[in-house]
Design a protein around this motif. Structure first.
Motif, mmCIF file in Angstrom:
data_model
loop_
_atom_site.group_PDB
_atom_site.id
_atom_site.type_symbol
_atom_site.label_atom_id
_atom_site.label_comp_id
_atom_site.label_asym_id
_atom_site.label_seq_id
_atom_site.Cartn_x
_atom_site.Cartn_y
_atom_site.Cartn_z
ATOM 1 N N ILE A 16 0.817 -1.212 0.000
ATOM 2 C CA ILE A 16 0.000 0.000 0.000
ATOM 3 C C ILE A 16 0.862 1.279 0.000
ATOM 4 C CG2 ILE A 16 -0.242 0.132 2.522
ATOM 5 C CD1 ILE A 16 -3.172 0.780 0.307
ATOM 6 N N TYR A 17 2.072 1.186 0.503
ATOM 7 C CA TYR A 17 2.942 2.358 0.587
ATOM 8 C C TYR A 17 3.523 2.752 -0.764
ATOM 9 C CZ TYR A 17 2.415 1.210 5.440
ATOM 10 O OH TYR A 17 1.869 0.913 6.660
ATOM 11 N N GLU A 18 3.396 1.882 -1.739
ATOM 12 C CA GLU A 18 3.954 2.161 -3.058
ATOM 13 C C GLU A 18 2.902 2.568 -4.085
ATOM 14 O OE1 GLU A 18 6.339 -1.267 -3.995
ATOM 15 O OE2 GLU A 18 7.611 -0.966 -2.248
ATOM 16 N N ILE A 19 1.622 2.679 -3.660
ATOM 17 C CA ILE A 19 0.612 3.186 -4.594
ATOM 18 C C ILE A 19 0.855 4.671 -4.820
ATOM 19 C CG2 ILE A 19 -1.090 1.420 -4.003
ATOM 20 C CD1 ILE A 19 -2.565 3.618 -2.380
ATOM 21 N N ASP A 20 0.290 5.204 -5.882
ATOM 22 C CA ASP A 20 0.610 6.568 -6.298
ATOM 23 C C ASP A 20 0.412 7.621 -5.211
ATOM 24 O OD1 ASP A 20 -2.139 6.271 -6.392
ATOM 25 O OD2 ASP A 20 -2.370 7.085 -8.408
ATOM 26 N N THR A 21 -0.682 7.553 -4.474
ATOM 27 C CA THR A 21 -0.939 8.597 -3.482
ATOM 28 C C THR A 21 0.051 8.537 -2.322
ATOM 29 O OG1 THR A 21 -2.629 7.178 -2.510
ATOM 30 C CG2 THR A 21 -3.390 8.890 -4.002
ATOM 31 N N THR A 22 0.243 7.367 -1.764
ATOM 32 C CA THR A 22 1.164 7.244 -0.636
ATOM 33 C C THR A 22 2.604 7.436 -1.088
ATOM 34 O OG1 THR A 22 -0.390 5.665 0.316
ATOM 35 C CG2 THR A 22 1.763 5.830 1.356
ATOM 36 N N HIS A 43 3.757 9.415 -3.281
ATOM 37 C CA HIS A 43 4.057 10.841 -3.423
ATOM 38 C C HIS A 43 4.566 11.412 -2.092
ATOM 39 C CE1 HIS A 43 3.777 14.873 -5.081
ATOM 40 N NE2 HIS A 43 3.127 15.246 -3.977
ATOM 41 N N ILE A 44 3.931 11.042 -1.009
ATOM 42 C CA ILE A 44 4.342 11.517 0.321
ATOM 43 C C ILE A 44 5.662 10.869 0.718
ATOM 44 C CG2 ILE A 44 3.621 11.801 2.721
ATOM 45 C CD1 ILE A 44 0.706 11.134 1.604
ATOM 46 N N LEU A 45 5.797 9.590 0.457
ATOM 47 C CA LEU A 45 7.028 8.871 0.755
ATOM 48 C C LEU A 45 8.200 9.487 -0.007
ATOM 49 C CD1 LEU A 45 7.194 5.125 1.303
ATOM 50 C CD2 LEU A 45 8.923 6.167 -0.100
ATOM 51 N N ASN A 46 7.985 9.835 -1.268
ATOM 52 C CA ASN A 46 9.045 10.470 -2.057
ATOM 53 C C ASN A 46 9.441 11.819 -1.479
ATOM 54 O OD1 ASN A 46 9.192 8.340 -3.838
ATOM 55 N ND2 ASN A 46 7.897 9.296 -5.377
ATOM 56 N N LYS A 47 8.465 12.573 -0.953
ATOM 57 C CA LYS A 47 8.772 13.859 -0.326
ATOM 58 C C LYS A 47 9.646 13.638 0.902
ATOM 59 C CE LYS A 47 7.963 17.611 -1.017
ATOM 60 N NZ LYS A 47 8.836 18.662 -1.621
ATOM 61 N N ALA A 48 9.332 12.623 1.700
ATOM 62 C CA ALA A 48 10.160 12.303 2.866
ATOM 63 C C ALA A 48 11.574 11.911 2.434
ATOM 64 C CB ALA A 48 9.513 11.191 3.691
ATOM 65 N N ILE A 98 6.265 7.656 8.188
ATOM 66 C CA ILE A 98 6.152 9.078 7.865
ATOM 67 C C ILE A 98 5.029 9.299 6.859
ATOM 68 C CG2 ILE A 98 7.321 11.002 6.720
ATOM 69 C CD1 ILE A 98 9.977 9.747 7.941
ATOM 70 N N ALA A 99 5.036 8.531 5.784
ATOM 71 C CA ALA A 99 4.024 8.706 4.737
ATOM 72 C C ALA A 99 2.619 8.450 5.276
ATOM 73 C CB ALA A 99 4.327 7.786 3.554
ATOM 74 N N ASP A 100 2.468 7.382 6.018
ATOM 75 C CA ASP A 100 1.152 7.017 6.540
ATOM 76 C C ASP A 100 0.658 8.034 7.564
ATOM 77 O OD1 ASP A 100 -1.083 5.199 6.778
ATOM 78 O OD2 ASP A 100 -0.265 4.686 8.750
ATOM 79 N N HIS A 101 1.515 8.431 8.481
ATOM 80 C CA HIS A 101 1.100 9.344 9.540
ATOM 81 C C HIS A 101 0.888 10.766 9.022
ATOM 82 C CE1 HIS A 101 1.652 6.002 12.045
ATOM 83 N NE2 HIS A 101 2.187 6.577 13.097
#
Length: 127
Positions: free
Chosen positions: A8-14, A16-21, A42-45
């Motif tokens: 789930i962390y590698e889907i497009d929406t999540t 994007h946040i993970l890449n920012k981190a 980080i991405a999830d929270h």
């Protein structure tokens, strides 16, 4: 499944946040399992914090406000574990709104309010 990713962390929406981190910390996702866990937290929270604030929850000492505060602090803690000592909550919240805004346009409309609350909580953590 539809996006052909492993979790789930590698889907497009999540992602994007993970890449920012990743950009903010200089850590590359997929290189180390420990840093990957921190990036996922980080991405999830950050995403959840943006959604909660968008729904009218403010950081506090009771109930939903307490859960929000703990999530935001855990986000900051994991950013620090990855080497970032800067205030990053605003950037993570903005990335969350960018990622989730197409599905939840109210986040875009309330972006200023959401980021102000997130920034204020980040500053309060440092005191």
């Amino acid at each position: 499944l539809l996006q052909g990713v492993e979790n789930i962390y590698e889907i497009d929406t999540t992602r994007h946040i993970l890449n920012k981190a990743c950009d903010l910390t200089g850590v590359k996702y997929g290189k180390d399992s420990n840093s990957d866990v921190s990036l996922r937290v980080i991405a999830d929270h950050a995403r959840t914090a943006a959604m909660l604030i968008g729904d009218g929850v403010t950081p506090g000492n009771e109930g939903r406000g307490y859960v929000l505060r703990r999530m935001m602090r855990r986000t900051t803690r994991n950013m620090r574990l990855l080497g970032s000592q800067d205030r990053n909550m605003k950037e993570l919240i903005v990335a969350s709104i960018e990622a989730m805004g197409p599905q939840y346009p109210e986040l875009v409309v309330d972006q200023d309010r959401i980021t102000k609350i997130a920034i204020a909580e980040g500053e309060a953590q440092e005191q």
